[in-house]
Design a protein around this motif. Structure first.
Motif, mmCIF file in Angstrom:
data_model
loop_
_atom_site.group_PDB
_atom_site.id
_atom_site.type_symbol
_atom_site.label_atom_id
_atom_site.label_comp_id
_atom_site.label_asym_id
_atom_site.label_seq_id
_atom_site.Cartn_x
_atom_site.Cartn_y
_atom_site.Cartn_z
ATOM 1 N N LEU A 307 0.896 -1.260 -0.031
ATOM 2 C CA LEU A 307 0.003 0.031 0.009
ATOM 3 C C LEU A 307 0.948 1.152 0.158
ATOM 4 N N SER A 310 1.879 1.723 -3.480
ATOM 5 C CA SER A 310 0.912 2.666 -4.311
ATOM 6 C C SER A 310 0.821 3.871 -3.969
ATOM 7 N N THR A 331 -5.413 -3.292 6.755
ATOM 8 C CA THR A 331 -4.754 -2.675 5.703
ATOM 9 C C THR A 331 -5.771 -2.497 4.286
ATOM 10 N N ALA A 335 -6.678 1.030 2.699
ATOM 11 C CA ALA A 335 -6.589 0.921 1.468
ATOM 12 C C ALA A 335 -8.069 1.696 0.700
ATOM 13 N N THR A 338 -8.306 5.280 2.156
ATOM 14 C CA THR A 338 -7.362 6.302 1.237
ATOM 15 C C THR A 338 -7.447 6.251 -0.106
ATOM 16 N N LEU A 342 -4.773 -0.949 -5.314
ATOM 17 C CA LEU A 342 -3.999 -2.143 -4.590
ATOM 18 C C LEU A 342 -4.436 -3.631 -5.259
ATOM 19 N N PRO A 406 -8.583 -0.747 -3.496
ATOM 20 C CA PRO A 406 -8.093 -2.215 -3.515
ATOM 21 C C PRO A 406 -9.049 -3.083 -4.172
#
Length: 626
Positions: A307, A310, A331, A335, A338, A342, A406
């Motif tokens: 991540l 990315s 996580t 993603a 944010t 991903l 993601p």
């Protein structure tokens, strides 16, 4: 006195076959995976269509002798298009009592069993659970049993190389490969070349394996145990360059292609886990394509690094299996928050917990859909065959980059380790993926950068590379204010952002093709709908049912979140919908909830692919009831 002449045996007649299924089975140290792989390469070199099913214990050093230590490799090859590695083998090569007992129950009457008699001692029979020697009673009378002292003949053939008896006996798998290669008229050159390269540093081992392979071939030609050999001609295929490929290899190549087609460096942050590790191994070989691989200390560190890559402007990728997805879930949620690209690849295996590390399953779908805290929608895709893994990896990258999200890509152990012929695509035909990075803002009078302002078509936010002039911004796990990206605890803003992230994932449906439905008659009232690796079994079962005069349609889903826009109409267009899955009905649950269609589940969770004949019976029952 006339000179003596040495008459060569007449070549044995060849019996043409349209297809054959061969399974090699023995202890996990007997080299069955190598043997099966070499036989597969021979079939590929001849141009057969093929499918393989490697099956092996989870232990690095599995116990020798009992059933849990048995390793096998099945190859189905044909002169026509096939979909699966087959149900029942036509030929079983059993290297010991445990291999025989573990596999004989899957054979149809009349199948051929080539069995190494060397290890049929009282001790090994007891380890395998036999109370009597099956080669000496009537328990195998419905099969064609060919007892051969593979080990003894191998040791005799290679004794001139000065190996210990233990080392000499290890070449018995090559004797077996030579014998089966003779049975089906397989080419020998590629295997001999392979052995020369593999054991080049140990000449005596190299020469022993080559000699054992040739001895097996010659035994088939001279023994009276085999009256005929068999011939399976090449399968007609579209023109092109082909190679044999596994699912994990195809995923790795698809990720490399995604990097090339997007112009992005690929960063893989991963922790080794069965059956996903081969992707890490393969990608580590492709630094020349801008690929960086990082073997992290654990699953969380692997996805965290991906991540971070990315965020810095790379195509971040992480690979794992079901237990690793559970660890990565926080996580993945980060993603989502944010809104960064991903690609998360889940090679599913038997669960729960550590479960069955080397067995296949489709039981992570609901985890992929909902396995995060809060409203954290993630696109979900699934590959249907080893070769299709390449295209699915490209599609996952396209969605991740285009929609700033993601993406979860589901494969499984059957696809990961299984193989099929794959037509190498023309690079010009591959999709172009545009990262569309946010442009620098060096004009002091330019309006302030809004990191969460959305593209009107995709609803994606800008991808702003750190250090780009004028694009300073903050990201993190706390809720963001719309457009500005500032931290916000405002209830109305949270509701707005939750709905915006969901709408962005829903918007993906506009860029995916309509549901593919195969209905040759155009009048079928029963639809068989699948996803993932069940494609082969479903296709073979549907073909079988249609050959008996029943009208059945078939559809298979690559996109599982969001579903294709027309899927609801497709489902409602049939009287009955049967959904086969290697779980307890996870796709069925999603379809019922979203479309209020009472689909019929066909569910099996045995760590094995679906049995084609069993599935065909279930389809027949549903079709005849309609």
């Amino acid at each position: 006195m006339p000179a003596r002449t040495h008459a060569h045996p007449e070549p044995k007649p060849s019996l043409p076959l349209s297809r054959a299924i061969v399974r090699f089975a023995g202890d996990s140290g007997d080299g069955m995976q190598l043997t099966g792989d070499r036989f597969t390469q021979q079939a590929a070199a001849l141009g057969n269509d093929l499918a393989t099913f490697p099956d092996f214990p989870a232990e690095i050093r599995a116990p020798r002798g009992p059933l849990p230590g048995v390793s096998s490799f099945q190859v189905h090859f044909a002169d026509h298009d096939i979909f699966t590695a087959g149900d029942a083998p036509d030929v079983l090569v059993a290297m010991n009592p445990a291999a025989l007992r573990a596999n004989v129950g899957e054979l149809d009457p009349g199948a051929t069993i080539i069995v190494d008699t060397h290890d049929f001692t009282d001790r090994n029979l007891a380890k395998a659970g036999y109370t009597a020697n099956p080669l000496e009673d009537d328990s195998l009378q419905k099969y064609s049993v060919i007892p051969v002292d593979l080990t003894g003949m191998t040791v005799d053939a290679v004794q001139k190389f000065g190996l210990s008896r233990k080392d000499a006996a290890r070449a018995k798998n090559m004797f077996a490969l030579g014998l089966v290669s003779w049975m089906y008229g397989r080419p020998t050159e590629s295997t001999i070349s392979f052995l020369r390269k593999r054991f080049a540093r140990v000449p005596e081992i190299r020469d022993a394996n080559i000699t054992a392979f040739r001895a097996g071939w010659n035994f088939g030609e001279t023994t009276e145990a085999f009256a005929v050999r068999y011939e399976v001609k090449p399968a007609p295929m579209p023109a092109g360059t082909y190679r044999n490929i596994t699912g994990n290899l195809a995923l790795a190549h698809g990720l490399v292609a995604a990097g090339v087609q997007s112009g992005l460096p690929v960063f893989l942050g991963s922790y080794p886990i069965t059956p996903a590790s081969d992707i890490l191994h393969e990608l580590s070989r492709h630094k020349r394509f801008g690929v960086t691989t990082f073997q992290a200390e654990d699953e969380i560190a692997g996805i965290g690094a991906a991540l971070g890559a990315s965020f810095a402007g790379s195509l971040g990728v992480t690979t794992t299996s079901g237990p690793g997805i559970a660890l990565k879930s926080e996580t993945i949620g980060l993603a989502v928050a944010t809104e960064l690209p991903l690609v998360v690849i889940d090679i599913q295996r038997g669960g729960p917990s550590t479960g069955l590390p080397t067995k296949t399953e489709q039981a992570d779908l609901l985890q992929a859909m909902f396995g995060r805290n809060g409203e954290a929608p993630v696109p979900v895709l699934a590959s249907r065959s080893p070769g299709d893994c390449f295209d699915t990896a490209l599609e996952a990258a396209r969605i991740a980059v285009t929609y700033r999200t993601p993406v979860l890509l589901l494969s499984d152990g059957y696809l990961a380790n299984g193989s099929e012929p794959w037509r190498i695509p023309d690079v010009a035909d591959l999709p172009v993926i545009d990262p569309a990075f946010a442009a620098p803002r060096e004009d002091a009078g330019a309006p302030p950068f809004m990191p969460f302002e959305r593209d009107p078509e995709t609803l994606a936010r800008p991808w702003a590379i750190p250090g780009t002039p004028g694009l300073e911004h903050r990201v993190g796990g706390l809720e963001k204010a719309d457009r500005t990206g500032n931290i916000s605890y405002d209830p109305a803003n949270h509701d707005l952002m939750v709905n915006a992230r969901q709408a962005k994932v829903d918007r993906i449906a506009q860029s995916i093709p309509p549901t593919w439905v195969e209905d040759p008659s155009g009048t079928a009232r029963v639809l068989v709908l699948g996803w993932g690796s069940t494609y082969g079994s479903i296709s073979a079962a549907v073909r079988s049912v249609r050959s008996n005069g029943l009208r059945v349609a078939q559809a298979h889903l690559r996109h599982l979140n969001p579903f294709p826009s027309d899927l609801g109409d497709v489902l409602r267009g049939y009287d009955k919908v049967l959904v086969p899955e290697l779980n307890l009905g996870q796709l069925s649950l999603l379809l019922r909830a979203k479309y209020l269609v009472d689909v019929i589940g066909f569910n099996k969770v045995a760590g094995l692919p679906l049995d084609t004949d069993e599935l065909a019976e279930a389809i027949t029952v549903v079709a005849e009831e309609n």
